[in-house]
Design an enzyme around this catalytic site. Structure first.
Site, short mmCIF file in Angstrom:
data_model
loop_
_atom_site.label_atom_id
_atom_site.label_comp_id
_atom_site.label_asym_id
_atom_site.label_seq_id
_atom_site.Cartn_x
_atom_site.Cartn_y
_atom_site.Cartn_z
N SER A 244 89.63 78.11 -33.84
CA SER A 244 88.87 78.97 -34.49
C SER A 244 88.52 80.26 -33.76
O SER A 244 88.92 80.57 -32.88
CB SER A 244 87.51 78.31 -34.91
OG SER A 244 86.76 78.09 -33.63
N LYS A 245 87.90 81.34 -34.61
CA LYS A 245 87.53 82.46 -33.98
C LYS A 245 87.35 82.81 -32.90
O LYS A 245 87.74 83.42 -32.23
CB LYS A 245 86.37 83.20 -35.07
CG LYS A 245 87.10 83.74 -36.18
CD LYS A 245 87.31 82.72 -37.44
CE LYS A 245 86.31 81.57 -37.58
NZ LYS A 245 86.82 80.44 -38.18
N ARG A 246 86.29 81.83 -32.54
CA ARG A 246 85.85 81.93 -31.02
C ARG A 246 86.85 81.57 -29.74
O ARG A 246 86.76 81.89 -28.81
CB ARG A 246 84.70 81.01 -30.72
CG ARG A 246 84.95 79.43 -30.60
CD ARG A 246 83.69 78.65 -30.78
NE ARG A 246 84.13 77.22 -31.16
CZ ARG A 246 84.68 76.31 -30.25
NH1 ARG A 246 84.61 76.84 -28.95
NH2 ARG A 246 84.85 74.97 -30.74
N GLY A 248 89.64 83.31 -29.64
CA GLY A 248 90.43 84.46 -29.61
C GLY A 248 90.99 84.68 -30.68
O GLY A 248 90.82 84.65 -31.75
#
Length: 473
Positions: A244-246, A248
RNA sequence: GGCCCCAUCGUCUAGCGGUCUAGGACGUCGCCCUUUCACGGCGAAAACACGGGUUCGAUUCCCGUUGGGGUCACCA
């Protein structure tokens, strides 16, 4: 059409346009594409834009851009799910008419109350609508159409990747088919569209496996042929959780931005969850020839940037110099504060054989070319400055003299001159070559110094050396 | 938590009952090549989660444990 012809294979990729093309989505798209191409079938693209609030035109463009970049071409035009709303409603009404669905008048409050009660009693929540067995609703009140899912028995799926998966029907609830505003839900829309588009193989992320059982309810109620399912495991980040986004960079075009070649990303994604013996470097042609669902792994795999970089380095080395120069030039421009001229791009092409084995990404490659275009006086990185201290200016002066005396300016000729300079001065080649590198490039690392000399040319080379040599001698 | 899925080196994987003293790749560490950095070459360390079965024989089959993941909307 020959008599022995197998039914045509039709796969599809069905992203929802609420963001860019995700790396995980790209892989299932790749697998679907490969499967269709391997079987001489068709690969379709359908944009699942039934959620009008979250779908955007920009996201659609971003997804198409990502697909094109990866070379995943779809057959025919792209389909837009929102255009089939009337057909979805038609199917829902048919289900209603045949008693496979019902109008549910439960309010949002009733629904959440039921959910909270289940929570409090620590038992699994399932919608239990009193309207399942009633047909005396007030047509003026808002209602949704729910599927009357079977309560008894079990449903099994023979998944091409996961194997046989069985769920008790009691676990499934009566999902909403048509919202109170009459619009279709995803569950209804996918099934109807897949059927209408003739999709034979549904290849998608593992996170849809649970949905497959619900969708089968609609398919069976309609008496439609069941597609072959293949739920491929998700891609995880370094920490083992769904990417997911976190984590990177998760968008396909993020990797374009970072300087990865599409064939490298594609090769990497292919090997993530699928293998063909010991093969690591796999061309598109071989991928099409070899790809099958039987060898898709059942467990999720972690995304490893290091391996992607290694593959990218490989493909950069293989790539055509002209193509690379075209890709790198725009990345050099911001580094030197101006665009490259035609002559400078030609120089880039000539320098490429020396430059490309030294980079893992196009950005790194761009960074390594800047010495060719910087103007004097150069600025020197820390390590380069150190190389220019002490005896260096004196040795540079001697090298300058030897080089200046040359009739012919080539890697071969300059090498001879520099070697003899070192010899006459009684020092090792490195003691001359290293300061030379620093003076010419401003860096402590660069391509072979004689190639640098040749690339820079006589005039520029001599000038850069003169800038750093001991003028007294 | 309910349901579902998964489990070979740190990571991606090969393996589909004996060919496994478990193979390849990335990464890591040595050495070689070398004017630097890469590239390239050679080599090393590194795994079948655990416990029961089944079998003449389990990495491969079954069950359980543990661990990890997914999913539980009038989102898709």
């Amino acid at each position: 059409m020959s008599a022995t012809a197998q039914p045509e294979v039709v796969t599809r990729f069905a992203p929802s346009p609420t963001g860019f093309l995700h790396i995980g989505g790209a892989r299932t798209a790749l697998f679907s594409w490969l499967y269709a191409r391997h079987h001489d079938g068709r690969f379709l693209l359908r944009i699942e834009d039934t959620d009008k609030a979250r779908s955007t035109g920009a996201a659609i463009e971003a997804i198409l851009e990502g697909m094109r970049w990866l070379g995943l071409d779809w057959d025919g035009h792209e389909y837009y799910q929102s255009q089939f709303a009337a057909r979805h409603a038609e199917v829902a009404n048919d289900l209603l008419a045949r008693g496979h669905a019902y109008r549910c008048y439960m309010t949002a409050e009733e629904l959440s109350a039921g959910r909270e009660r289940a929570q409090a009693e620590r038992r699994p929540y399932r919608v239990e609508s009193p309207w399942r067995e009633r047909s005396d609703g007030d047509a003026d009140r808002p209602f949704v159409v729910r599927l009357k899912a079977p309560r008894e028995g079990e449903t099994a799926i023979e998944d091409r990747v996961q194997g046989r998966v069985v769920v008790q029907n009691g676990e499934l609830d009566d999902m909403v088919l048509l919202r109170s505003d009459g619009s279709p839900t995803y569950m209804l829309a996918v099934v109807v569209d897949d059927h209408d588009m003739g999709v034979t193989h549904v290849i998608r992320g593992d996170d849809h496996l649970n949905n497959a059982f619900r969708q089968l309810g609609i398919i069976r109620a309609m008496g439609w042929p069941e597609p072959v399912y293949a739920h491929v495991p998700l891609i995880h980040g370094q920490d083992g959780a769904k990417m997911s986004k976190r984590h990177g960079a998760t968008g396909v075009m993020d990797y374009h931005e970072l300087g990865f070649l599409p064939e490298a990303l594609s090769n990497y994604l292919l090997r993530l969850g699928w293998g063909h013996g010991d093969e690591e470097i796999i061309s598109r042609e071989d991928a099409v020839r070899w790809f099958d669902l039987d060898h898709v792994g059942k467990s999720p795999s972690r995304f490893d940037t290091k391996k992607l970089e290694n593959l990218n380095g490989h493909y950069i080395r293989e790539a055509d110099d002209g193509r690379l120069a075209g890709l790198v030039a725009p990345r050099v421009a911001p580094l030197i504060g101006r665009d490259l001229s035609t002559a400078e791009i030609e120089l880039l092409v000539r320098a490429m054989p020396e430059l490309k084995p030294r980079a893992k990404t196009l950005n790194e490659l761009a960074e390594n070319t800047t010495f060719l275009y910087r103007s004097r006086p150069l600025d020197f990185e820390e390590k380069a400055a150190q190389l220019l201290a002490g005896e260096a200016p004196r040795l540079l002066a001697r090298a300058w003299a030897a080089l200046n005396a040359l009739d012919e300016w080539s890697a071969l000729a300059t090498e001879a001159a520099v070697r003899s300079t070192a010899e006459v001065a009684g020092v090792k080649l490195g003691q001359v070559a290293q300061p030379l590198r620093a003076a010419l490039t401003g860096r402590a690392t660069s391509p072979g110094i004689f190639d640098v000399l040749a690339l820079l040319g006589r005039e520029e080379s001599l000038a850069r050396i003169a800038d750093r040599m001991d003028g007294a001698e």
